[in-house]
Design a protein around this motif. Structure first.
Motif, mmCIF file in Angstrom:
data_model
loop_
_atom_site.group_PDB
_atom_site.id
_atom_site.type_symbol
_atom_site.label_atom_id
_atom_site.label_comp_id
_atom_site.label_asym_id
_atom_site.label_seq_id
_atom_site.Cartn_x
_atom_site.Cartn_y
_atom_site.Cartn_z
ATOM 1 N N ILE A 214 0.838 -1.213 0.000
ATOM 2 C CA ILE A 214 0.000 0.000 0.000
ATOM 3 C C ILE A 214 0.864 1.250 0.000
ATOM 4 N N PHE A 215 1.870 1.289 0.897
ATOM 5 C CA PHE A 215 2.668 2.507 1.038
ATOM 6 C C PHE A 215 3.735 2.658 -0.052
ATOM 7 N N GLU A 216 3.894 1.653 -0.895
ATOM 8 C CA GLU A 216 4.733 1.840 -2.077
ATOM 9 C C GLU A 216 4.063 2.776 -3.080
ATOM 10 N N ILE A 217 2.720 2.853 -3.006
ATOM 11 C CA ILE A 217 1.963 3.721 -3.921
ATOM 12 C C ILE A 217 1.443 4.958 -3.200
ATOM 13 N N ILE A 218 0.808 4.750 -2.049
ATOM 14 C CA ILE A 218 0.217 5.865 -1.302
ATOM 15 C C ILE A 218 1.270 6.480 -0.390
ATOM 16 N N LYS A 219 1.774 7.620 -0.813
ATOM 17 C CA LYS A 219 2.772 8.343 -0.026
ATOM 18 C C LYS A 219 2.226 9.725 0.317
ATOM 19 N N GLU A 220 2.614 10.202 1.495
ATOM 20 C CA GLU A 220 2.189 11.539 1.906
ATOM 21 C C GLU A 220 2.666 12.579 0.893
ATOM 22 N N LYS A 221 1.764 13.501 0.539
ATOM 23 C CA LYS A 221 2.058 14.655 -0.328
ATOM 24 C C LYS A 221 2.334 14.286 -1.789
ATOM 25 N N ASN A 223 1.734 13.945 -5.627
ATOM 26 C CA ASN A 223 0.819 14.691 -6.488
ATOM 27 C C ASN A 223 0.185 13.763 -7.521
ATOM 28 N N LEU A 224 -0.798 14.273 -8.231
ATOM 29 C CA LEU A 224 -1.588 13.467 -9.160
ATOM 30 C C LEU A 224 -0.730 12.950 -10.317
ATOM 31 N N LYS A 225 0.174 13.783 -10.774
ATOM 32 C CA LYS A 225 1.039 13.390 -11.902
ATOM 33 C C LYS A 225 1.958 12.236 -11.510
ATOM 34 N N GLU A 226 2.533 12.296 -10.316
ATOM 35 C CA GLU A 226 3.408 11.226 -9.841
ATOM 36 C C GLU A 226 2.620 9.935 -9.605
ATOM 37 N N LEU A 227 1.423 10.073 -9.050
ATOM 38 C CA LEU A 227 0.591 8.903 -8.764
ATOM 39 C C LEU A 227 0.206 8.193 -10.062
ATOM 40 N N LYS A 228 -0.094 8.978 -11.084
ATOM 41 C CA LYS A 228 -0.530 8.421 -12.369
ATOM 42 C C LYS A 228 0.507 7.449 -12.938
ATOM 43 N N LYS A 229 1.779 7.721 -12.684
ATOM 44 C CA LYS A 229 2.853 6.861 -13.203
ATOM 45 C C LYS A 229 2.887 5.513 -12.474
ATOM 46 N N LYS A 230 2.377 5.467 -11.223
ATOM 47 C CA LYS A 230 2.458 4.245 -10.416
ATOM 48 C C LYS A 230 1.232 3.343 -10.559
ATOM 49 N N VAL A 231 0.149 3.906 -11.055
ATOM 50 C CA VAL A 231 -1.122 3.196 -11.049
ATOM 51 C C VAL A 231 -1.337 2.424 -12.345
ATOM 52 N N LYS A 256 -8.857 28.501 -6.726
ATOM 53 C CA LYS A 256 -7.431 28.299 -6.474
ATOM 54 C C LYS A 256 -7.092 27.585 -5.175
ATOM 55 N N CYS A 257 -8.089 27.307 -4.333
ATOM 56 C CA CYS A 257 -7.782 26.793 -2.992
ATOM 57 C C CYS A 257 -7.885 25.267 -2.904
ATOM 58 N N VAL A 258 -7.892 24.571 -4.037
ATOM 59 C CA VAL A 258 -8.090 23.124 -4.054
ATOM 60 C C VAL A 258 -6.767 22.405 -4.286
ATOM 61 N N GLU A 259 -6.529 21.320 -3.526
ATOM 62 C CA GLU A 259 -5.330 20.517 -3.740
ATOM 63 C C GLU A 259 -5.655 19.027 -3.617
ATOM 64 N N PHE A 260 -4.874 18.200 -4.312
ATOM 65 C CA PHE A 260 -5.066 16.750 -4.306
ATOM 66 C C PHE A 260 -4.454 16.137 -3.054
ATOM 67 N N ASP A 261 -5.169 15.170 -2.442
ATOM 68 C CA ASP A 261 -4.681 14.448 -1.265
ATOM 69 C C ASP A 261 -5.035 12.970 -1.440
ATOM 70 N N VAL A 262 -4.032 12.149 -1.742
ATOM 71 C CA VAL A 262 -4.268 10.739 -2.077
ATOM 72 C C VAL A 262 -4.863 9.937 -0.926
#
Length: 426
Positions: A214-221, A223-231, A256-262
């Motif tokens: 799980i934690f090989e993919i879900i890491k704190e902070k 971003n969406l672009k980095e996650l896309k490469k792992k999924v 502007k106040c929105v951010e992604f949180d995996v």
């Protein structure tokens, strides 16, 4: 008998209730600007409604925290724990509704859960929900509304966004069988960190191999672009695609106040897609002040037939918003009155004047006990009333009133029209 409040509830004194009413008025105004219509549902629901499959979900804290009771007919009832399940029940019972149905509702909800700053067992929610829209435009509109509402309330916020399809897909990719329990633990990642979530996953019976994957993919902070490469899982990829679409719309709307949180999951089991939580910036209140998401299965399950009826909504936590505002300002006003009238043996004439002021939509109070000027000025100051109007025989002869600014102490002899103009200023 020693008088005590029940645990987890509180009285709300006038100086706080005045601010609460302003919050409600502000939210209602913004809701209506975005085309949402009002609805009211009961505080009490049948327990089978609150616990229905497609409702909170078996792992949900909300389900475990229902206040349960029986009526005199021995029927099992419960106090509503949110406004979403009653909405789903309402839509399912009213098949003639034209979709999309965009509604807002404000009212108290109840959860028999732990108590901390910003969390109570009775608290108000102010909800918006859009029923009958599949695409991300509904989410984008609601998040734009959230930003607008908190700007008007003077609260700087961050909106954290994720998609349950992303989490479900990642857990499938990691070959995790019991997903809902894992999601409940992962939702606490930002609060208790990787170590804390690891310990909770262990307590929930997950193996070391499961947790490492799980934690090989879900890491704190991440971003969406980095996650896309792992999924590689198709469901997670679909969730990422929806998030990318959402962020395009938000950019077009200049939100502007929105951010992604995996790790964001929300605790309720009925979410099927986008989820979001709103937090105040630079505040001691760490609880979310609003939150919600997409729940495309709940309404259809209530309606029967197993069909999906797309739905997405956000709940605003009035009590936690109030706690945030309490940090920013002192709640001094104990009345909504803009002026306090002191009649000096002129009660009959003063009553006519006070009614003229009220007819101009000015909130006005008056001395009802015949106290002296000193005592009345002291009372007006204690209530936080900004102006006092003194009406004596000399003022009446000149067809004027004496207006006293309670902050500066300045007094002016003015006509009623001049007084109205001053009192109507914000």
């Amino acid at each position: 008998m020693e008088l005590q409040l029940a645990k987890g509830v509180r009285d709300i004194p006038p100086e706080e209730k005045i601010v609460m009413n302003r919050i409600l008025s502000t939210l209602q105004s913004v809701f209506q600007q975005y085309g949402f219509v009002p609805l009211e549902t009961p505080l009490l629901e049948r327990i089978e409604t609150l616990t229905a499959k497609g409702g909170a979900g078996e792992e949900s804290d909300a389900l475990k925290e229902i206040f349960r009771m029986k009526d005199q007919g021995d029927r099992d009832l419960g106090l509503r724990f949110d406004l979403t399940v009653p909405l789903a029940r309402y839509v399912a019972m009213n098949s003639q509704l034209k979709l999309p149905f965009k509604r807002y509702e404000m009212g108290p909800v109840f959860r028999d859960g732990p108590i901390k700053l910003g969390r109570y067992r009775q608290f108000w929610q102010c909800d918006i929900d859009t029923i009958g829209v599949k695409g991300m435009l509904a989410e984008a509109e609601q998040l734009a509304l959230v930003e607008s509402a908190f700007q008007k309330l003077g609260v700087e916020i961050v909106i954290k966004v994720n998609n349950r399809k992303v989490l479900n897909g990642i857990l499938n990719q990691c070959e995790i069988k019991e997903k809902e329990s894992a999601i409940t633990a992962l939702d606490k990642l930002e609060k208790i960190g990787t170590k804390g979530v690891t310990e909770e996953l262990q307590q929930r019976g997950y193996s070391s191999e499961d947790i490492i994957s799980i934690f090989e993919i879900i890491k704190e902070k991440i971003n969406l672009k980095e996650l896309k490469k792992k999924v590689t899982n198709a469901e997670a990829q679909e969730g990422i695609k929806e998030l990318e679409e959402l962020f395009v719309y938000l950019k077009d709307m200049k939100v502007k106040c929105v951010e992604f949180d995996v790790s964001l999951a929300r605790g309720l089991g009925y979410y099927t897609g986008t989820v979001f939580e709103v937090f105040a910036q630079n505040s001691k209140v760490t609880s979310s002040i609003a939150g919600g998401g997409r729940y495309d299965e709940m309404v259809g399950k209530f309606a029967g037939g197993g069909r999906d009826i797309p739905a997405v909504g956000i709940a605003f936590g009035l009590s936690t918003i109030l706690d945030v505002l309490r940090e920013k300002q002192e709640f001094k006003e104990k009345t909504a009155a803009r002026a306090y009238i002191i009649p000096i043996q002129t009660v009959k004439e003063s009553l006519k004047i006070i009614q003229k002021l009220r007819a101009k939509n000015i909130a006005v109070d008056m001395d009802l006990n015949g106290k002296g000027i000193g005592k009345n000025l002291e009372y007006a100051s204690a209530q936080g009333i900004p102006y006092v109007i003194i009406i004596g025989s000399e003022e009446l002869k000149q067809k004027k009133v004496m207006l006293r600014d309670m902050q500066s102490g300045k007094q002016e002899l003015l006509s009623l029209a001049e007084t109205v103009k001053i009192l109507k200023k914000k």
